[in-house]
Design a protein around this motif. Structure first.
Motif, PDB file in Angstrom:
ATOM      1  N   HIS A 320       0.841  -1.201   0.000  1.00  0.00           N
ATOM      2  CA  HIS A 320       0.000   0.000   0.000  1.00  0.00           C
ATOM      3  C   HIS A 320       0.874   1.249   0.000  1.00  0.00           C
ATOM      4  O   HIS A 320       0.710   2.161  -0.808  1.00  0.00           O
ATOM      5  N   ARG A 321       1.878   1.244   0.885  1.00  0.00           N
ATOM      6  CA  ARG A 321       2.799   2.367   0.990  1.00  0.00           C
ATOM      7  C   ARG A 321       3.595   2.536  -0.305  1.00  0.00           C
ATOM      8  O   ARG A 321       3.773   3.634  -0.811  1.00  0.00           O
ATOM      9  N   ARG A 322       4.039   1.419  -0.845  1.00  0.00           N
ATOM     10  CA  ARG A 322       4.872   1.475  -2.052  1.00  0.00           C
ATOM     11  C   ARG A 322       4.108   2.100  -3.228  1.00  0.00           C
ATOM     12  O   ARG A 322       4.648   2.893  -3.978  1.00  0.00           O
ATOM     13  N   LEU A 323       2.848   1.773  -3.362  1.00  0.00           N
ATOM     14  CA  LEU A 323       2.061   2.313  -4.478  1.00  0.00           C
ATOM     15  C   LEU A 323       1.740   3.793  -4.323  1.00  0.00           C
ATOM     16  O   LEU A 323       1.590   4.497  -5.318  1.00  0.00           O
ATOM     17  N   THR A 324       1.628   4.260  -3.068  1.00  0.00           N
ATOM     18  CA  THR A 324       1.074   5.608  -2.863  1.00  0.00           C
ATOM     19  C   THR A 324       2.041   6.627  -2.266  1.00  0.00           C
ATOM     20  O   THR A 324       1.844   7.830  -2.448  1.00  0.00           O
ATOM     21  N   HIS A 325       3.049   6.188  -1.533  1.00  0.00           N
ATOM     22  CA  HIS A 325       3.891   7.146  -0.804  1.00  0.00           C
ATOM     23  C   HIS A 325       4.743   7.969  -1.760  1.00  0.00           C
ATOM     24  O   HIS A 325       5.314   7.430  -2.705  1.00  0.00           O
ATOM     25  N   PRO A 326       4.842   9.298  -1.500  1.00  0.00           N
ATOM     26  CA  PRO A 326       5.619  10.159  -2.402  1.00  0.00           C
ATOM     27  C   PRO A 326       7.079   9.723  -2.556  1.00  0.00           C
ATOM     28  O   PRO A 326       7.683   9.966  -3.596  1.00  0.00           O
ATOM     29  N   GLU A 327       7.658   9.105  -1.541  1.00  0.00           N
ATOM     30  CA  GLU A 327       9.059   8.686  -1.668  1.00  0.00           C
ATOM     31  C   GLU A 327       9.197   7.333  -2.347  1.00  0.00           C
ATOM     32  O   GLU A 327      10.312   6.865  -2.584  1.00  0.00           O
ATOM     33  N   GLU A 328       8.091   6.685  -2.620  1.00  0.00           N
ATOM     34  CA  GLU A 328       8.161   5.410  -3.360  1.00  0.00           C
ATOM     35  C   GLU A 328       7.579   5.648  -4.763  1.00  0.00           C
ATOM     36  O   GLU A 328       8.076   6.491  -5.473  1.00  0.00           O
ATOM     37  N   MET A 329       6.480   4.947  -5.127  1.00  0.00           N
ATOM     38  CA  MET A 329       5.971   5.152  -6.488  1.00  0.00           C
ATOM     39  C   MET A 329       4.945   6.291  -6.586  1.00  0.00           C
ATOM     40  O   MET A 329       4.558   6.673  -7.687  1.00  0.00           O
ATOM     41  N   GLY A 330       4.509   6.807  -5.440  1.00  0.00           N
ATOM     42  CA  GLY A 330       3.370   7.726  -5.414  1.00  0.00           C
ATOM     43  C   GLY A 330       3.529   8.997  -6.226  1.00  0.00           C
ATOM     44  O   GLY A 330       2.576   9.473  -6.834  1.00  0.00           O
ATOM     45  N   SER A 331       4.752   9.574  -6.250  1.00  0.00           N
ATOM     46  CA  SER A 331       4.959  10.840  -6.971  1.00  0.00           C
ATOM     47  C   SER A 331       5.643  10.644  -8.315  1.00  0.00           C
ATOM     48  O   SER A 331       5.341  11.350  -9.266  1.00  0.00           O
ATOM     49  N   LEU A 332       6.583   9.731  -8.391  1.00  0.00           N
ATOM     50  CA  LEU A 332       7.308   9.511  -9.653  1.00  0.00           C
ATOM     51  C   LEU A 332       6.348   9.034 -10.736  1.00  0.00           C
ATOM     52  O   LEU A 332       6.435   9.443 -11.890  1.00  0.00           O
ATOM     53  N   PHE A 333       5.396   8.185 -10.356  1.00  0.00           N
ATOM     54  CA  PHE A 333       4.428   7.673 -11.332  1.00  0.00           C
ATOM     55  C   PHE A 333       3.273   8.650 -11.479  1.00  0.00           C
ATOM     56  O   PHE A 333       2.782   9.192 -10.486  1.00  0.00           O
ATOM     57  N   LYS A 334       2.862   8.843 -12.726  1.00  0.00           N
ATOM     58  CA  LYS A 334       1.770   9.759 -13.022  1.00  0.00           C
ATOM     59  C   LYS A 334       0.660   9.005 -13.731  1.00  0.00           C
ATOM     60  O   LYS A 334       0.895   7.946 -14.322  1.00  0.00           O
ATOM     61  N   VAL A 335      -0.552   9.575 -13.655  1.00  0.00           N
ATOM     62  CA  VAL A 335      -1.683   9.023 -14.394  1.00  0.00           C
ATOM     63  C   VAL A 335      -2.195  10.105 -15.343  1.00  0.00           C
ATOM     64  O   VAL A 335      -2.522  11.212 -14.907  1.00  0.00           O
ATOM     65  N   LEU A 336      -2.239   9.776 -16.626  1.00  0.00           N
ATOM     66  CA  LEU A 336      -2.871  10.651 -17.620  1.00  0.00           C
ATOM     67  C   LEU A 336      -4.150   9.947 -18.053  1.00  0.00           C
ATOM     68  O   LEU A 336      -4.105   8.832 -18.568  1.00  0.00           O
ATOM     69  N   ALA A 337      -5.299  10.587 -17.805  1.00  0.00           N
ATOM     70  CA  ALA A 337      -6.576  10.021 -18.254  1.00  0.00           C
ATOM     71  C   ALA A 337      -7.071  10.878 -19.401  1.00  0.00           C
ATOM     72  O   ALA A 337      -7.159  12.104 -19.269  1.00  0.00           O
ATOM     73  N   ILE A 338      -7.375  10.257 -20.537  1.00  0.00           N
ATOM     74  CA  ILE A 338      -7.889  11.036 -21.656  1.00  0.00           C
ATOM     75  C   ILE A 338      -9.326  10.635 -21.946  1.00  0.00           C
ATOM     76  O   ILE A 338      -9.733   9.489 -21.751  1.00  0.00           O
ATOM     77  N   THR A 339     -10.095  11.612 -22.373  1.00  0.00           N
ATOM     78  CA  THR A 339     -11.507  11.364 -22.625  1.00  0.00           C
ATOM     79  C   THR A 339     -11.982  12.297 -23.745  1.00  0.00           C
ATOM     80  O   THR A 339     -11.156  12.942 -24.384  1.00  0.00           O
ATOM     81  N   SER A 340     -13.285  12.295 -23.996  1.00  0.00           N
ATOM     82  CA  SER A 340     -13.780  13.098 -25.121  1.00  0.00           C
ATOM     83  C   SER A 340     -14.318  14.444 -24.629  1.00  0.00           C
ATOM     84  O   SER A 340     -14.621  14.609 -23.440  1.00  0.00           O
ATOM     85  N   ALA A 341     -14.467  15.380 -25.551  1.00  0.00           N
ATOM     86  CA  ALA A 341     -14.902  16.732 -25.200  1.00  0.00           C
ATOM     87  C   ALA A 341     -16.287  16.693 -24.571  1.00  0.00           C
ATOM     88  O   ALA A 341     -17.183  15.998 -25.055  1.00  0.00           O
ATOM     89  N   GLY A 342     -16.463  17.403 -23.467  1.00  0.00           N
ATOM     90  CA  GLY A 342     -17.774  17.518 -22.843  1.00  0.00           C
ATOM     91  C   GLY A 342     -18.210  16.307 -22.043  1.00  0.00           C
ATOM     92  O   GLY A 342     -19.301  16.302 -21.474  1.00  0.00           O
ATOM     93  N   ALA A 343     -17.387  15.264 -21.979  1.00  0.00           N
ATOM     94  CA  ALA A 343     -17.751  14.048 -21.237  1.00  0.00           C
ATOM     95  C   ALA A 343     -17.541  14.268 -19.739  1.00  0.00           C
ATOM     96  O   ALA A 343     -16.811  15.175 -19.345  1.00  0.00           O
ATOM     97  N   PRO A 344     -18.186  13.436 -18.890  1.00  0.00           N
ATOM     98  CA  PRO A 344     -17.953  13.560 -17.451  1.00  0.00           C
ATOM     99  C   PRO A 344     -16.463  13.364 -17.140  1.00  0.00           C
ATOM    100  O   PRO A 344     -15.786  12.647 -17.874  1.00  0.00           O
TER     101      PRO A 344
END
Ligand code: SAH
Length: 350
Positions: A320-344
């Motif tokens: 849990h810590r490894r996935l989320t903590h800023p000193e582990e994967m939490g900050s180095l890893f980013k999420v880009l979510a793409i969607t369509s115009a005007g969508a929720p």
């Protein structure tokens, strides 16, 4: 010298130095000697581990995010449920288990995988045998239908080119030979370089990377989503704007010289999300730690912890810590979510 190093040296003697992208593509996907072609690199026995291999929570939460996005878009049926570079199939298996209770989601999903390695396709077929996935060779072959897609650590494996700025303008970094050993050098000055923000804003003497295959992949997915609706989550290490030389090799869980063991080390580069986001009609971008937290990882972790004790509880808490903590994967890893115009907005972002 590895067998692939001998082949590359021969090619360079015959036709001259090759680009970093050519080198990376040969190292990872050469039909006989490529890193992904010949092995299953994940886990303790391999060279690296990834978020879905660290904890089932990663695939579960992304699955629920995709299912929520599907509900938010009026539950289109049928739709394509796609993963790019699924590795062992762990993420997709966790995603499908977590979404079993979402009415209509499985019935409407056409599970579609894109995987270059025949070896890993076999592993994925075994992991996902209960679900009848299908594989497509190219992103162009994704069905013309609403698209809900996830790709974890896929873009970082695509071949980058590197360009060096200097007194003579831009030159490309190439892999050549010196004293029979692979070595980096520079091309003649170039009349032009890719037109992305990293190049337009590069300081003097900068090394700038360009991932054209990543831009093409995101463009194709964005086009599908603009036309038919849907959401794509791209998760990777990197940042906003390319910064210097990020080509890295990993062998037996330790950093390696990228030219030392071609075909026997994993080669990756950090992902520059800025030119990728520009290809979507609409996008959201944040750190992995922030997105997983908004998707409810803390509550899910507590729930799973109730059934655990001793070493298993300890390693669950560490994951849990490894996935989320800023000193582990939490900050180095980013999420880009793409969607369509005007969508929720995509779940997991503010
Ligand atoms: N998503 C998995 C695996 C990440 S490793 C996880 O998180 O564990 C990168 C994956 O992308 C591997 O499955 C690799 O074989 C695949 N891959 C690399 N280059 C590819 C390409 N050009 N086309 C399709 N798959 C590719």
């Amino acid at each position: 010298m590895t067998p692939l190093a001998r082949l590359l040296a021969q090619r360079i003697r015959e036709t001259g130095p090759i680009t970093v992208a050519d080198y990376m593509a040969e190292c990872l996907l050469h039909p006989v000697h490529g890193y992904y072609t010949t092995r299953d690199p994940f886990g303790a026995a391999g060279d690296f581990t990834t978020a879905p291999e660290i904890s089932q929570m990663f695939g579960e939460l992304l699955g629920l995010a995709l299912a929520q996005a599907w509900l938010d878009r009026g539950s289109p049926a049928p739709f394509t449920l796609a993963e790019l570079g699924p590795g062992r199939g762990t993420l997709m298996a966790d995603l499908l288990r977590a979404t079993k209770g979402v009415p209509g989601f499985h019935a409407a999903a056409r599970i579609t995988l894109v995987e270059a390695s025949p070896r890993l396709r076999e592993v994925q077929a075994a992991t996902l045998s209960a679900y009848a996935p299908r594989w497509v060779e190219r992103l162009e072959d994704l069905p013309e239908a609403p698209l809900f897609l996830v790709a974890n650590e896929f873009l970082d494996a695509l071949p980058i080119r590197q360009f060096q700025h200097g007194p003579q303008g831009w030159q490309e970094r190439l892999v050549g030979l010196r004293d029979e050993a692979l070595t980096f050098g520079l091309s003649a000055p170039l009349p032009e370089v890719p037109d992305t923000p990293a190049f337009r804003h590069a300081p003097d003497a900068a090394l700038v990377e360009d991932n054209l295959p990543a831009r093409l992949a995101v463009a194709k997915v964005s086009t599908r989503i603009a036309r038919h609706g849907g959401v794509a989550y791209w998760i990777d290490y990197g940042g906003w704007r390319s910064q210097g030389d990020t080509l890295q090799a990993l062998r037996n869980h330790a950093p390696d010289d990228p030219l030392a063991h071609p075909g026997e080390a994993d080669l990756t580069a950090h992902v520059d999300f800025e030119p990728l986001a520009a290809l979507a009609q609409a996008f959201a971008y944040d750190t992995q730690g922030a997105v997983l937290t908004r998707l409810g990882i803390d509550a899910r972790a507590d729930r799973l912890a109730q059934a655990l004790a001793g070493d298993r509880l300890e390693s669950h808490r560490a994951a849990h810590r490894r996935l989320t903590h800023p000193e582990e994967m939490g900050s180095l890893f980013k999420v880009l979510a793409i969607t369509s115009a005007g969508a929720p907005p995509p779940p997991g972002f503010v």
